[in-house]
Enzyme design. Structure first.
Site, mmCIF file in Angstrom:
data_model
loop_
_atom_site.group_PDB
_atom_site.id
_atom_site.type_symbol
_atom_site.label_atom_id
_atom_site.label_comp_id
_atom_site.label_asym_id
_atom_site.label_seq_id
_atom_site.Cartn_x
_atom_site.Cartn_y
_atom_site.Cartn_z
ATOM 1 C CG HIS A 52 -14.023 43.279 12.564
ATOM 2 N ND1 HIS A 52 -13.106 43.629 13.518
ATOM 3 C CD2 HIS A 52 -14.311 44.415 11.898
ATOM 4 C CE1 HIS A 52 -12.858 44.917 13.438
ATOM 5 N NE2 HIS A 52 -13.571 45.408 12.457
HETATM 6 C C1 T46 Z 1 -12.668 48.492 12.212
HETATM 7 C C2 T46 Z 1 -11.221 48.595 12.519
HETATM 8 C C3 T46 Z 1 -10.454 49.317 11.435
HETATM 9 C C4 T46 Z 1 -16.373 51.139 20.984
HETATM 10 O O1 T46 Z 1 -16.868 51.130 22.121
HETATM 11 N N1 T46 Z 1 -16.686 52.137 20.103
HETATM 12 C C5 T46 Z 1 -16.158 52.212 18.869
HETATM 13 O O2 T46 Z 1 -16.479 53.146 18.103
HETATM 14 C C6 T46 Z 1 -15.233 51.186 18.450
HETATM 15 C C7 T46 Z 1 -14.620 51.221 17.059
HETATM 16 C C8 T46 Z 1 -14.920 50.191 19.334
HETATM 17 N N2 T46 Z 1 -15.483 50.173 20.580
HETATM 18 C C9 T46 Z 1 -15.078 49.112 21.524
HETATM 19 C C10 T46 Z 1 -15.496 47.712 21.119
HETATM 20 C C11 T46 Z 1 -14.432 46.840 21.730
HETATM 21 O O3 T46 Z 1 -14.769 46.539 23.075
HETATM 22 O O4 T46 Z 1 -13.659 49.078 21.592
HETATM 23 C C12 T46 Z 1 -13.193 47.745 21.742
HETATM 24 C C13 T46 Z 1 -12.191 47.387 20.652
HETATM 25 O O5 T46 Z 1 -12.867 47.285 19.396
HETATM 26 P P1 T46 Z 1 -12.408 46.252 18.254
HETATM 27 O O6 T46 Z 1 -11.905 45.007 18.882
HETATM 28 O O7 T46 Z 1 -13.532 46.125 17.281
HETATM 29 O O8 T46 Z 1 -11.173 47.040 17.621
HETATM 30 P P2 T46 Z 1 -10.365 46.769 16.270
HETATM 31 O O9 T46 Z 1 -9.174 47.642 16.353
HETATM 32 O O10 T46 Z 1 -10.163 45.318 16.031
HETATM 33 O O11 T46 Z 1 -11.341 47.286 15.077
HETATM 34 C C14 T46 Z 1 -11.641 48.653 14.906
HETATM 35 C C15 T46 Z 1 -13.144 48.864 14.658
HETATM 36 O O12 T46 Z 1 -13.903 48.236 15.703
HETATM 37 C C16 T46 Z 1 -13.611 48.307 13.350
HETATM 38 O O13 T46 Z 1 -14.888 48.808 13.018
HETATM 39 O O14 T46 Z 1 -13.050 48.403 11.056
HETATM 40 O O15 T46 Z 1 -10.924 49.172 13.795
#
Ligand code: T46
Length: 137
Positions: A52
């Site tokens: 993303h």
């Molecule tokens: C990024 C990369 C490096 C939350 O509730 N609070 C938070 O602060 C974050 C970061 C995530 N979440 C929830 C949202 C999703 O349901 O945690 C779940 C996993 O998030 P995501 O699929 O976006 O995770 P990654 O590891 O793909 O990405 C993360 C960050 O979201 C993103 O901003 O740049 O790490």
């Protein structure tokens, strides 16, 4: 078309005898005010994360243990940066597609973020990312 990412090098205070300490401060080593910290850990080695971009969010990624490859892409240029040193950080600015690849089982990735969590700031589809980028030009 400029790269909106940069590897940052932090101070390592100490030596092999006593170990090391690395301080990072907002608006100093970290080029923004820190509103949120989160960490990614216990990721199975076959799992890839990210895929993303963000509209406004700025972040610094620091690999505290283990190793991970971060693929960054502004739609013109891509780079893969290996993070495996807690005295280094990867700054990623807005409108940069990122992927987290090749996690070790032991990897702990800490992320310092300029904003609180906001799902509407995410662009989770690559072709939307390119469309948004084209509108910015
Ligand atoms: C990024 C990369 C490096 C939350 O509730 N609070 C938070 O602060 C974050 C970061 C995530 N979440 C929830 C949202 C999703 O349901 O945690 C779940 C996993 O998030 P995501 O699929 O976006 O995770 P990654 O590891 O793909 O990405 C993360 C960050 O979201 C993103 O901003 O740049 O790490």
């Amino acid at each position: 078309k400029t790269k909106n990412w940069k590897v940052l090098s932090f101070n390592r205070i100490g030596d092999n005898e006593i170990g090391y300490l690395t301080p990072v401060e907002e608006n100093k080593e970290i080029p923004f005010l820190i509103k949120r910290v989160y960490y990614i850990y216990n990721v199975p080695e076959e799992i890839e994360r990210g895929f993303h971009a963000h509209r406004k969010l700025e972040q610094v990624l620091i690999c505290m243990n283990g190793s991970v490859d971060i693929k960054v892409d502004n739609g013109y240029e891509q780079e893969i940066i290996r993070l495996n040193d807690p005295a280094k950080g990867l700054y990623i600015g807005p409108h940069t597609w990122r992927e987290m690849l090749s996690f070790d089982a032991s990897t702990v990735l800490v992320v310092l973020a300029s904003q609180t969590y906001d799902e509407s700031d995410y662009i989770r589809n690559y072709s939307d990312f390119i469309d948004v980028r084209d509108k910015l030009l």
